[in-house]
Design an enzyme around this catalytic site. Sequence first.
Site, short mmCIF file in Angstrom:
data_model
loop_
_atom_site.label_atom_id
_atom_site.label_comp_id
_atom_site.label_asym_id
_atom_site.label_seq_id
_atom_site.Cartn_x
_atom_site.Cartn_y
_atom_site.Cartn_z
N ASP A 44 0.81 -1.23 0.00
CA ASP A 44 0.00 0.00 0.00
C ASP A 44 0.84 1.27 0.00
O ASP A 44 0.44 2.29 0.55
CB ASP A 44 -0.96 0.03 1.22
CG ASP A 44 -1.79 -1.23 1.31
OD1 ASP A 44 -2.32 -1.65 0.27
OD2 ASP A 44 -1.88 -1.81 2.41
N GLU A 45 2.00 1.20 -0.61
CA GLU A 45 2.90 2.37 -0.64
C GLU A 45 2.47 3.39 -1.69
O GLU A 45 3.02 4.50 -1.73
CB GLU A 45 4.34 1.93 -0.94
CG GLU A 45 4.98 1.04 0.13
CD GLU A 45 4.78 -0.44 -0.17
OE1 GLU A 45 3.99 -0.76 -1.08
OE2 GLU A 45 5.39 -1.27 0.52
N LYS B 177 2.13 2.18 -5.07
CA LYS B 177 2.82 1.69 -6.27
C LYS B 177 1.99 1.93 -7.52
O LYS B 177 2.53 2.22 -8.57
CB LYS B 177 3.13 0.19 -6.14
CG LYS B 177 4.10 -0.15 -5.03
CD LYS B 177 4.32 -1.65 -4.91
CE LYS B 177 3.09 -2.41 -4.46
NZ LYS B 177 2.61 -2.11 -3.10
N GLY B 178 0.65 1.79 -7.36
CA GLY B 178 -0.24 1.93 -8.51
C GLY B 178 -0.03 3.25 -9.24
O GLY B 178 0.11 3.29 -10.46
N LYS B 179 -0.01 4.32 -8.48
CA LYS B 179 0.16 5.64 -9.09
C LYS B 179 1.54 5.76 -9.77
O LYS B 179 1.65 6.31 -10.87
CB LYS B 179 0.02 6.74 -8.03
CG LYS B 179 0.50 8.07 -8.57
CD LYS B 179 0.58 9.20 -7.62
CE LYS B 179 1.50 10.25 -8.21
NZ LYS B 179 1.44 11.54 -7.55
N GLY C 269 -4.11 -4.40 -5.01
CA GLY C 269 -5.19 -3.50 -5.42
C GLY C 269 -4.64 -2.16 -5.82
O GLY C 269 -4.05 -1.47 -5.01
N HIS C 270 -4.78 -1.82 -7.06
CA HIS C 270 -4.31 -0.52 -7.53
C HIS C 270 -5.51 0.31 -7.94
O HIS C 270 -6.38 -0.16 -8.65
CB HIS C 270 -3.42 -0.67 -8.76
CG HIS C 270 -2.11 -1.28 -8.46
ND1 HIS C 270 -1.49 -1.16 -7.25
CD2 HIS C 270 -1.29 -2.00 -9.23
CE1 HIS C 270 -0.34 -1.79 -7.28
NE2 HIS C 270 -0.19 -2.31 -8.48
N GLN D 267 2.25 -6.01 -3.23
CA GLN D 267 2.57 -6.03 -1.80
C GLN D 267 3.90 -5.30 -1.54
O GLN D 267 4.21 -4.38 -2.28
CB GLN D 267 2.61 -7.47 -1.25
CG GLN D 267 1.24 -8.15 -1.19
CD GLN D 267 0.87 -8.91 -2.45
OE1 GLN D 267 1.69 -9.57 -3.03
NE2 GLN D 267 -0.35 -8.80 -2.89
N THR E 211 2.88 -12.47 2.87
CA THR E 211 2.10 -13.03 1.77
C THR E 211 2.77 -14.33 1.32
O THR E 211 3.83 -14.69 1.86
CB THR E 211 1.96 -11.97 0.65
OG1 THR E 211 0.92 -12.37 -0.22
CG2 THR E 211 3.25 -11.76 -0.14
N ARG F 124 -10.51 -2.63 5.11
CA ARG F 124 -10.06 -2.62 6.51
C ARG F 124 -9.22 -1.39 6.81
O ARG F 124 -8.39 -0.99 5.99
CB ARG F 124 -9.16 -3.84 6.77
CG ARG F 124 -9.91 -5.10 7.04
CD ARG F 124 -8.95 -6.22 7.40
NE ARG F 124 -8.20 -6.67 6.24
CZ ARG F 124 -7.37 -7.70 6.24
NH1 ARG F 124 -7.14 -8.37 7.34
NH2 ARG F 124 -6.73 -8.06 5.15
N PRO F 125 -9.39 -0.80 8.01
CA PRO F 125 -8.51 0.32 8.37
C PRO F 125 -7.08 -0.18 8.51
O PRO F 125 -6.85 -1.26 9.04
CB PRO F 125 -9.05 0.79 9.73
CG PRO F 125 -9.99 -0.24 10.20
CD PRO F 125 -10.38 -1.11 9.05
#
Length: 445
Positions: free
Chosen positions: A13-14, A16-18, A40-41, A223, A238, A302-303
């Site tokens: 969740d860093e 990466k998608g962007k 998830g991106h 991940q 993972t 999830r938070p």
Amino acid sequence: MANAIIVGMQWGDEGKGKIVDLICPAFDAVVRFQGGHNAGHTVRFADRHFSLHLIPSGILHGDTRCVLGNGMVVSPEAFFAELDRLVEAGVETAGRLFVSDRAHALLPWHVELDRAREEARGVHAIGTTSRGIGPAYEAKASRHGLRLGDLGSSDLEAKLRVEHARVAAELAALGAPEPTPDGDLARLSREWAERLEPFLADTEVALAEWIEEGASLLFEGAQGALLDLDHGTYPYVTSSSSTAGGACTGSGVPPTAIGGSLGVLKAYTTRVGAGPFPTELEDDTGDYLRRRGNEFGTTTGRPRRCGWLDTVVARYARRLNGTGSLALTKMDVLDHLDEIRVCTAYEIDGETVRSLPADLAKLGRAKPVYRTFPGWQQDTVGVLEYDQLPKPARDYVRFIEDEVGARVDLVSTGPRREETIVREGGALHDLLGERFTNVLDARGA
Ligand code: GDP
């Protein structure tokens, strides 16, 4: 131009998608090499938000080719759902999307097992996404798995019958409902095989040919380093190799074909699920980061647990990935804090430690040693030139570079492509060569 790997430097969740979306125009193909639809991106495309879990976001870029490599576990249902959304949006996938026939199929049974096991673990739950990723990799390692290329095979029914007995026994022992009947799964598998047929390829051969022709490839890690099966905070990890080495095993490309890696590092730290997290903030600042950074899982809602940046973790990830270049994301989330802390070492049992211990109990006792910075207390969103960042923000970046040992070549100050500082003359520029200008053009302004 060299082929490159993009990796997460923390617990995922860093952002990466962007970053993948931004640098993608410098490459001819994007290759995923591990994981499945647990990634998830979120990418913006033509004023729409796209949540892609399996298919690389490169698919939204004109003629970029996209590959799902052999190291992945692919749920045919998830794949077709994404494909349908892309088709609906008018995105052309024919001849651009290639799926390895050696990738393993993630079956409904794997989801059923994942859920039942996680429930049975009770307070010791790993916090998996319950999407079946772990059981699918387990089936692969125990050589019970079905590869995508096997879905239409003549002995499919027999294979599924044997596997059904095993799954049913485990689910019964866990007190979970019976698995999807093997007959139903056989029928579905044959339908999937037919629909997958145009996408299935010997992607290792295709990648070798593209490299031979001079194409440049971007290997997109999902991940993050601390979730890597071998190098992460085991067992809270993972089930695949999310560090740079995984790019080779998970795609069939040799290490000699890869020129370097770009590490995506969030300006603070988050983690989903259980496991040690030395810099976690269970206070108002933690809540603030969660709210302002919108730290809720794209896959699960999830938070996320939030805390200060940890350079022990980032140094560890830099070493594992050979990262010379960093993309520092979500700087804007820190804009209005009075002070900002960075962990430089741990104190464990009276000793100062600068590297990450393997022993989780030890890591659990780690007290962060912090360096405190004054906040810059002004908006950085949309700043395009590094020199225009407030001085305290530049000091923060400089400190991270020194502590981690890599140059911050991209600074992200918002979710949009245009909200990125792109710095010339660094490791990323060297890696991309002339195509560095494609990144500047993609950023725009
Ligand atoms: P990934 O799994 O590493 O690709 O991370 P995500 O795609 O889940 O990204 C996390 C979220 O942060 C997404 O909603 C992005 O739009 C958002 N995001 C990415 N970079 C930035 C940034 O620099 N600032 C802010 N405020 N949001 C960002």
